[in-house]
Design an enzyme around this catalytic site. Structure first.
Site, PDB file in Angstrom:
ATOM      1  N   SER A  34       0.821  -1.217   0.000  1.00  0.00           N
ATOM      2  CA  SER A  34       0.000   0.000   0.000  1.00  0.00           C
ATOM      3  C   SER A  34       0.849   1.259   0.000  1.00  0.00           C
ATOM      4  O   SER A  34       1.937   1.293   0.558  1.00  0.00           O
ATOM      5  CB  SER A  34      -0.929   0.046   1.210  1.00  0.00           C
ATOM      6  N   LYS A  83      -4.727  -6.657   3.290  1.00  0.00           N
ATOM      7  CA  LYS A  83      -4.661  -5.508   2.368  1.00  0.00           C
ATOM      8  C   LYS A  83      -6.067  -5.152   1.864  1.00  0.00           C
ATOM      9  O   LYS A  83      -6.416  -3.983   1.732  1.00  0.00           O
ATOM     10  CB  LYS A  83      -3.735  -5.819   1.190  1.00  0.00           C
ATOM     11  N   HIS A 102      -7.789  -3.284   4.573  1.00  0.00           N
ATOM     12  CA  HIS A 102      -7.166  -1.944   4.594  1.00  0.00           C
ATOM     13  C   HIS A 102      -7.842  -1.050   3.553  1.00  0.00           C
ATOM     14  O   HIS A 102      -8.195   0.092   3.834  1.00  0.00           O
ATOM     15  CB  HIS A 102      -5.667  -2.065   4.315  1.00  0.00           C
ATOM     16  N   ASN A 103      -8.047  -1.566   2.364  1.00  0.00           N
ATOM     17  CA  ASN A 103      -8.683  -0.770   1.311  1.00  0.00           C
ATOM     18  C   ASN A 103     -10.141  -0.457   1.649  1.00  0.00           C
ATOM     19  O   ASN A 103     -10.620   0.643   1.362  1.00  0.00           O
ATOM     20  CB  ASN A 103      -8.614  -1.499  -0.031  1.00  0.00           C
ATOM     21  N   GLU A 124     -10.091   2.289   3.997  1.00  0.00           N
ATOM     22  CA  GLU A 124      -9.749   3.500   3.231  1.00  0.00           C
ATOM     23  C   GLU A 124     -11.008   4.087   2.565  1.00  0.00           C
ATOM     24  O   GLU A 124     -11.224   5.298   2.580  1.00  0.00           O
ATOM     25  CB  GLU A 124      -8.695   3.116   2.186  1.00  0.00           C
TER      26      GLU A 124
END
Ligand SMILES: *[C@@H]1O[C@H](CO)[C@@H](O)[C@H](O)[C@H]1NC(C)=O
Length: 466
Positions: free
Chosen positions: A134, A188, A191-192, A195
């Site tokens: 990232s 990940k 995480h996105n 976000e």
């Protein structure tokens, strides 16, 4: 080739992310071999390695030379489009690799594809890592947040490299071994999703300040700059402040007012919400951010709808609400609403990770995840340190909301939070993310819910009366 001239690692797939990561690795003093099917990409990368300081990088124009130029046991990072291109690249390269060598996929891959590839690689004696990367192009070049999952041996082989290449924060490099299987990709992905939630909440704060508060772009820039010096300090708040300062090159005013209010999306946000449903974990803030993107995509339909509803007599309430507004107080309330909403959104993401970790036996360390997100990645923020501390204090924390420190903050901010959401609703400004977070909080904190009185398939059931 002599052993001394062999590269320490290889990287295949030289689009911008691949080029930047390769240059970062070379700059940290690890000789690297690079390869791409199209020779111009190899040449571009070689040129940049020269221009950016004669970095130890060698280019290769066929897969065999590329693999043979790497020191054994070989580690090869691939950065190509997720899905079939990854399988094709593995197919091409693995023919020249030997037992003990490692393939590292750095793309945004669906975690089950990684788990399938781990088995395929193992059958050839190869090791495999699915590594979330990232930070975009900038991060790849200057220090990303790295989330490697899969073979621990493979991680150990490149630990020295990733520790130097990752972003550095005061408590270490932004990389840790995530866990087995597809855990690196899964982390990940979440995480996105987080976000997406962050971006949604920030855009709602902007919408309320601009349209209910009547703030100008110059005032908005100043407020976001100020917020970035306090508890909200983060990359996304920082770049938001900067956006308000960009002048429109082709006309009067600032660019932010001319940007088409239509956003796209990548697979990871959608996968996050699908996984939440799959695992029966509530993730309403992240889901709201996705729904908002679907609606924002319907630009033409929305334009038509606004005309039809206006003709049907709908009146804008914004003006009436705005006339009685105390600007200073609104700004302070929105800051608190944004912060409290954010805590709920991170609580959802972390609990989704926990559910998956239990299902897959990944043994995820949530404090470590918060730590490696403190630098390099898009959601990097000061308050991730507090999340780290919360999970260090209690690794079995049921929800961030009930960590003693966060609980206190939620309680302090709830009046402001309710005022903002209430104002927005009366003004007709939609704040689906803040509303979802508040409803999440209000549902979670109540010891007794009306669920017992829900209509059930066996007829209308009034809870304990049955
Ligand atoms: C090389 O570059 C092309 C685009 O020019 C890309 O489609 C391809 O996937 C890249 N990767 C490899 C490993 O060849």
């Amino acid at each position: 080739m002599e052993a001394s001239t062999l590269s320490r690692i290889g990287l295949a797939g030289l689009a911008v992310m691949g080029q930047n990561l390769a240059l970062n690795i070379a700059e940290k003093g690890f000789p690297i071999s690079v390869y791409n099917r199209s020779t111009s990409k190899v040449d571009d990368t070689l040129q940049r390695a020269q221009d950016e300081g004669h970095l130890p990088l060698t280019g290769h124009y066929n897969p065999k030379d590329f693999i043979l130029s790497i020191k054994k046991p070989r580690s090869v990072i691939i950065l190509v489009k997720a899905g079939a291109p990854v399988d094709q690249t593995i197919q091409t390269l693995s023919g020249y690799m030997e037992p003990g060598d490692t393939i590292i996929d750095g793309g945004n891959e669906w975690y089950e594809n990684t788990e399938r590839r781990i088995l395929e690689a193992n059958s050839k004696g190869l090791l495999y890592l699915g590594m979330g990367v990232s930070g975009g192009e900038e991060g790849a070049r200057n220090g990303p947040s790295l989330m490697p999952g899969g073979s621990y041996q493979a991680y150990d082989n490149i630990k020295d490299i990733v520790s130097k290449v990752a972003a550095q924060v005061e408590d270490g490099p932004c990389v840790t071994y995530i866990g087995e299987g597809g855990s690196g990709n899964f982390v990940k992905m979440v995480h996105n999703g987080i976000e997406y939630g962050d971006m949604q909440l920030i855009s709602e704060a902007y919408d309320v300040l601009k349209n209910v508060g009547g703030l100008s772009n110059a005032e908005l820039a100043e407020i976001f700059d100020e917020w970035n010096r306090g508890e909200l300090e983060s990359f996304l708040i920082e770049i938001t402040a900067d956006i308000f300062k960009v002048k429109d090159e082709h006309g009067d005013g600032e660019l932010v007012d001319k940007i088409l209010d239509k956003t796209g999306m990548k697979g990871t946000g959608k996968w996050t919400v699908q996984q939440a449903a799959e695992l029966s974990v509530a993730a309403p803030t992240i889901a709201a951010s996705l729904d908002c993107r679907y609606l924002s995509g319907l630009k033409d339909e929305r334009e038509a709808a606004s005309k039809v509803l206006e003709a049907a007599g709908l009146k804008e309430e914004v003006g009436t609400v705005r006339s009685g507004i105390d600007k200073k107080r609104l700004i302070d309330d929105v800051r608190q609403a944004l912060y409290a909403s954010k805590i709920c959104s991170y609580a959802q993401g972390m609990n989704l990770l926990r559910a998956k970790s239990v299902e897959k036996n990944w043994n995820l360390n949530f404090g470590e995840l918060a730590r490696i997100w403190k630098g390099g990645c898009i959601i990097r923020a000061v308050f991730l340190d507090r999340i780290k501390v919360a999970y260090q204090r209690n690794p079995d924390l049921a929800s961030l909301v009930v960590d003693p420190d966060f609980a206190k903050e939620m309680v302090q901010r709830q009046a402001a939070w309710r005022r903002v959401v209430g104002l927005a609703i009366s003004a007709g400004i939609s704040t689906p993310g803040m509303c979802a977070s508040l409803a999440y909080f209000d549902t979670y904190r109540r010891a007794r819910l009306p669920a017992e009185s829900c209509p059930s398939s066996k007829g209308f059931v009034w809870g304990s009366y049955l």
